[in-house]
Design a protein around this motif. Structure first.
Motif, mmCIF file in Angstrom:
data_model
loop_
_atom_site.group_PDB
_atom_site.id
_atom_site.type_symbol
_atom_site.label_atom_id
_atom_site.label_comp_id
_atom_site.label_asym_id
_atom_site.label_seq_id
_atom_site.Cartn_x
_atom_site.Cartn_y
_atom_site.Cartn_z
ATOM 1 N N ASP A 109 0.856 -1.188 0.000
ATOM 2 C CA ASP A 109 0.000 0.000 0.000
ATOM 3 C C ASP A 109 0.893 1.240 0.000
ATOM 4 O O ASP A 109 1.978 1.231 0.591
ATOM 5 C CB ASP A 109 -0.894 0.014 1.235
ATOM 6 C CG ASP A 109 -1.852 1.200 1.244
ATOM 7 O OD1 ASP A 109 -2.737 1.247 0.383
ATOM 8 O OD2 ASP A 109 -1.691 2.081 2.107
ATOM 9 N N ILE A 110 0.442 2.297 -0.667
ATOM 10 C CA ILE A 110 1.228 3.527 -0.723
ATOM 11 C C ILE A 110 0.437 4.689 -0.133
ATOM 12 O O ILE A 110 -0.783 4.629 -0.007
ATOM 13 C CB ILE A 110 1.646 3.886 -2.163
ATOM 14 C CG1 ILE A 110 0.422 4.231 -3.030
ATOM 15 C CG2 ILE A 110 2.462 2.766 -2.795
ATOM 16 C CD1 ILE A 110 0.768 4.765 -4.413
ATOM 17 N N GLU A 111 1.169 5.747 0.228
ATOM 18 C CA GLU A 111 0.574 7.019 0.637
ATOM 19 C C GLU A 111 1.113 8.097 -0.291
ATOM 20 O O GLU A 111 2.311 8.104 -0.632
ATOM 21 C CB GLU A 111 0.922 7.359 2.090
ATOM 22 C CG GLU A 111 0.576 6.276 3.094
ATOM 23 C CD GLU A 111 -0.903 5.982 3.193
ATOM 24 O OE1 GLU A 111 -1.720 6.916 2.963
ATOM 25 O OE2 GLU A 111 -1.259 4.826 3.499
ATOM 26 N N GLU A 120 -6.562 5.914 13.653
ATOM 27 C CA GLU A 120 -7.895 6.523 13.649
ATOM 28 C C GLU A 120 -8.008 7.637 12.622
ATOM 29 O O GLU A 120 -8.862 8.508 12.727
ATOM 30 C CB GLU A 120 -8.218 7.073 15.047
ATOM 31 C CG GLU A 120 -8.235 6.000 16.132
ATOM 32 C CD GLU A 120 -8.482 6.567 17.505
ATOM 33 O OE1 GLU A 120 -8.413 7.815 17.648
ATOM 34 O OE2 GLU A 120 -8.749 5.789 18.441
ATOM 35 N N ILE A 121 -7.131 7.618 11.602
ATOM 36 C CA ILE A 121 -7.151 8.696 10.610
ATOM 37 C C ILE A 121 -7.483 8.133 9.233
ATOM 38 O O ILE A 121 -7.376 6.934 8.980
ATOM 39 C CB ILE A 121 -5.809 9.464 10.565
ATOM 40 C CG1 ILE A 121 -4.686 8.548 10.061
ATOM 41 C CG2 ILE A 121 -5.473 10.047 11.923
ATOM 42 C CD1 ILE A 121 -3.382 9.282 9.793
ATOM 43 N N SER A 122 -7.865 9.031 8.347
ATOM 44 C CA SER A 122 -8.149 8.672 6.962
ATOM 45 C C SER A 122 -6.942 9.011 6.095
ATOM 46 O O SER A 122 -5.976 9.627 6.550
ATOM 47 C CB SER A 122 -9.371 9.451 6.460
ATOM 48 O OG SER A 122 -9.072 10.845 6.416
ATOM 49 N N GLY A 123 -7.017 8.638 4.817
ATOM 50 C CA GLY A 123 -5.942 8.987 3.898
ATOM 51 C C GLY A 123 -5.797 10.489 3.741
ATOM 52 O O GLY A 123 -4.681 11.016 3.665
ATOM 53 N N SER A 161 -4.032 11.842 6.636
ATOM 54 C CA SER A 161 -2.610 11.510 6.560
ATOM 55 C C SER A 161 -1.849 12.562 5.754
ATOM 56 O O SER A 161 -0.734 12.961 6.116
ATOM 57 C CB SER A 161 -2.432 10.127 5.917
ATOM 58 O OG SER A 161 -1.072 9.783 5.820
ATOM 59 N N VAL A 162 -2.471 13.042 4.680
ATOM 60 C CA VAL A 162 -1.861 14.110 3.870
ATOM 61 C C VAL A 162 -1.699 15.386 4.705
ATOM 62 O O VAL A 162 -0.638 16.031 4.685
ATOM 63 C CB VAL A 162 -2.716 14.400 2.621
ATOM 64 C CG1 VAL A 162 -2.188 15.625 1.880
ATOM 65 C CG2 VAL A 162 -2.744 13.190 1.697
ATOM 66 N N GLN A 163 -2.727 15.728 5.448
ATOM 67 C CA GLN A 163 -2.665 16.931 6.283
ATOM 68 C C GLN A 163 -1.577 16.818 7.346
ATOM 69 O O GLN A 163 -0.844 17.779 7.608
ATOM 70 C CB GLN A 163 -4.025 17.157 6.939
ATOM 71 C CG GLN A 163 -5.143 17.476 5.952
ATOM 72 C CD GLN A 163 -6.518 17.456 6.594
ATOM 73 O OE1 GLN A 163 -6.658 17.208 7.797
ATOM 74 N NE2 GLN A 163 -7.545 17.715 5.798
ATOM 75 N N LEU A 164 -1.450 15.649 7.939
ATOM 76 C CA LEU A 164 -0.414 15.442 8.958
ATOM 77 C C LEU A 164 0.986 15.541 8.359
ATOM 78 O O LEU A 164 1.906 16.085 8.969
ATOM 79 C CB LEU A 164 -0.600 14.074 9.624
ATOM 80 C CG LEU A 164 -1.843 13.903 10.498
ATOM 81 C CD1 LEU A 164 -1.917 12.483 11.029
ATOM 82 C CD2 LEU A 164 -1.833 14.896 11.651
ATOM 83 N N LEU A 208 2.709 6.742 9.726
ATOM 84 C CA LEU A 208 3.241 5.394 9.579
ATOM 85 C C LEU A 208 2.245 4.351 10.084
ATOM 86 O O LEU A 208 2.077 3.289 9.480
ATOM 87 C CB LEU A 208 4.564 5.263 10.332
ATOM 88 C CG LEU A 208 5.747 6.046 9.759
ATOM 89 C CD1 LEU A 208 6.906 6.068 10.747
ATOM 90 C CD2 LEU A 208 6.199 5.452 8.433
ATOM 91 N N LEU A 209 1.570 4.655 11.191
ATOM 92 C CA LEU A 209 0.592 3.728 11.750
ATOM 93 C C LEU A 209 -0.570 3.515 10.789
ATOM 94 O O LEU A 209 -1.045 2.379 10.614
ATOM 95 C CB LEU A 209 0.078 4.249 13.094
ATOM 96 C CG LEU A 209 -0.993 3.379 13.786
ATOM 97 C CD1 LEU A 209 -0.452 1.986 14.066
ATOM 98 C CD2 LEU A 209 -1.481 4.060 15.066
ATOM 99 N N HIS A 210 -1.034 4.591 10.167
ATOM 100 C CA HIS A 210 -2.123 4.479 9.191
ATOM 101 C C HIS A 210 -1.730 3.523 8.070
ATOM 102 O O HIS A 210 -2.512 2.631 7.686
ATOM 103 C CB HIS A 210 -2.459 5.857 8.620
ATOM 104 C CG HIS A 210 -3.457 5.822 7.511
ATOM 105 N ND1 HIS A 210 -4.788 5.543 7.707
ATOM 106 C CD2 HIS A 210 -3.306 6.026 6.167
ATOM 107 C CE1 HIS A 210 -5.424 5.572 6.535
ATOM 108 N NE2 HIS A 210 -4.539 5.863 5.598
ATOM 109 N N ASN A 211 -0.541 3.676 7.545
ATOM 110 C CA ASN A 211 -0.073 2.829 6.446
ATOM 111 C C ASN A 211 0.188 1.397 6.904
ATOM 112 O O ASN A 211 -0.181 0.435 6.214
ATOM 113 C CB ASN A 211 1.190 3.431 5.828
ATOM 114 C CG ASN A 211 1.793 2.557 4.748
ATOM 115 O OD1 ASN A 211 2.741 1.825 5.001
ATOM 116 N ND2 ASN A 211 1.250 2.629 3.543
ATOM 117 N N SER A 212 0.818 1.224 8.057
ATOM 118 C CA SER A 212 1.126 -0.130 8.529
ATOM 119 C C SER A 212 -0.149 -0.902 8.835
ATOM 120 O O SER A 212 -0.238 -2.119 8.589
ATOM 121 C CB SER A 212 2.037 -0.088 9.764
ATOM 122 O OG SER A 212 1.397 0.534 10.854
ATOM 123 N N ASP A 213 -1.171 -0.215 9.359
ATOM 124 C CA ASP A 213 -2.446 -0.889 9.584
ATOM 125 C C ASP A 213 -3.112 -1.267 8.267
ATOM 126 O O ASP A 213 -3.760 -2.314 8.168
ATOM 127 C CB ASP A 213 -3.381 0.010 10.402
ATOM 128 C CG ASP A 213 -3.203 -0.199 11.907
ATOM 129 O OD1 ASP A 213 -2.281 -0.938 12.298
ATOM 130 O OD2 ASP A 213 -3.969 0.385 12.682
#
Length: 347
Positions: free
Chosen positions: A37-39, A163-166, A169-172, A193-198
């Motif tokens: 998966d990518i961000e 607990e975040i969306s894609g 993640s961009v905003q962060l 990183l947690l969003h992507n690893s999950d």
């Protein structure tokens, strides 16, 4: 965490249940794989850079290793893309969710923009989105086709920690670029990183959804890999991808792609090879086999081209050297896919 000049590499491990399913083994047995998966900083590869690539490898003992390539600055994207393709090409199979439409094309288009040439990505993409969409009626009960909808349906939503969306993640990430406090910057990075690893861990946890899908139908429509273990023609690569099988006008039509250098090869029907073969310089191939029609059924006489037709007797449509590909108006997708793969073994 490991450091490079342009990006950071994060690794972590956990234990997971091993996924086993005979039909999965039928198509992918013996193949190495990872979840992917990518961000990115947007949805358009022409404008938005890729900032993170996540991979999940699962060992036979249930050890799952998450590897993430993360950019501190988007201008260092070239190394991220290079390392991502290197990692992908170390596998035979990559498991994604909507990867055929988003993740893989995004990587290739960004790479082409930066390096001036299209990369070769070797592994077959087992896109769970396409398997669910084209191989089941689950889309009518999921309430939506996002990965998180499937996670809720499969009862693994609570395995997520992020607990975040894609979009968040961009905003962060944009906030992290401007942050001068190292502690705050690290906290923002950890959430990304947690969003992507999950996401990649959940890909493996929802893999059992394919047990509720007609994988044979989905693969006949959207493709599957074929490894040519017994090479009969040195011109043709040992790794091919069937992109679609069709029954058209009394024929089995096989379409696909091949890796490596482009070449041209044409073979016309003969006594022991009763099918047309056409490998084209655009990296695609087409094969056509004429079938017999009996009482509305479409049948292939395996005795015409297989030294040992009995090797196909494990399939329900096999009868005394014949393979039934369509009966009572319905295609036998498993038999169609198996025959197409067998033909590629002997072209």
């Amino acid at each position: 965490m490991l450091y490079t000049l342009a990006m950071q590499i994060y690794e972590s491990s956990f234990k997971t249940d091993i996924f086993n399913y005979p039909i999965f083994e039928e198509y992918f047995g013996g193949m190495s794989f990872c979840c992917f998966d990518i961000e990115t900083l947007g949805l358009s590869p022409s404008r938005a850079p890729m900032i993170l690539a996540g991979f999940l490898d699962v060992d036979p003992d249930g050890t799952a290793t998450n590897t993430q390539y993360y950019l501190d600055a988007p201008e260092d994207e070239a190394q991220l893309l290079s390392k991502t393709i290197e990692k992908l090409n170390s596998k035979d199979l990559v498991i994604t969710y909507n990867g055929k439409s988003f993740d893989i094309p995004y990587v290739t288009k960004r790479y082409a923009m930066i390096y001036g040439k299209m990369p070769t990505i070797r592994p077959f993409d087992l896109d769970l989105y396409q398997v669910v969409r084209y191989g089941s009626s689950l889309k009518d009960v999921l309430g939506g086709m996002s990965q998180k909808h499937v996670e809720r349906y499969m009862g693994v939503s609570d395995d997520r920690d992020d607990e975040i969306s894609g979009a968040e993640s961009v905003q962060l990430y944009q906030a992290a670029l401007l942050e001068t406090d190292p502690t705050v910057k690290e906290l923002l990075t950890e959430k990304i990183l947690l969003h992507n690893s999950d996401d990649v861990a959940q890909l493996y946890r929802i893999l059992p959804v394919i047990k509720q899908c007609d994988m044979h139908k989905a693969f006949s429509m959207k493709g599957y890999p074929v490894r040519r273990s017994s090479i009969t023609n040195a011109l043709i690569p040992d790794c091919l991808t069937i992109t679609k099988n069709r029954l058209v006008s009394g024929k089995l039509k096989i379409a696909g792609t091949y890796p490596g250098e482009p070449f041209s090869y044409v073979s016309f029907p003969s006594i022991d090879r009763p099918f047309d073969v056409n490998f084209m310089t655009d990296g695609t191939f087409e094969i056509s086999l004429t079938l017999e029609s009996r009482s509305g059924a479409l049948i292939s006489d395996l005795r015409e081209f297989l030294p040992d037709p009995e090797e196909m007797s494990i399939y329900g449509g096999y009868v005394n050297g014949y393979l039934i590909l369509k009966e009572n108006g319905e295609p036998n997708y498993r038999e169609i896919n198996a025959l197409a793969a067998k033909i590629l073994q002997i072209v």
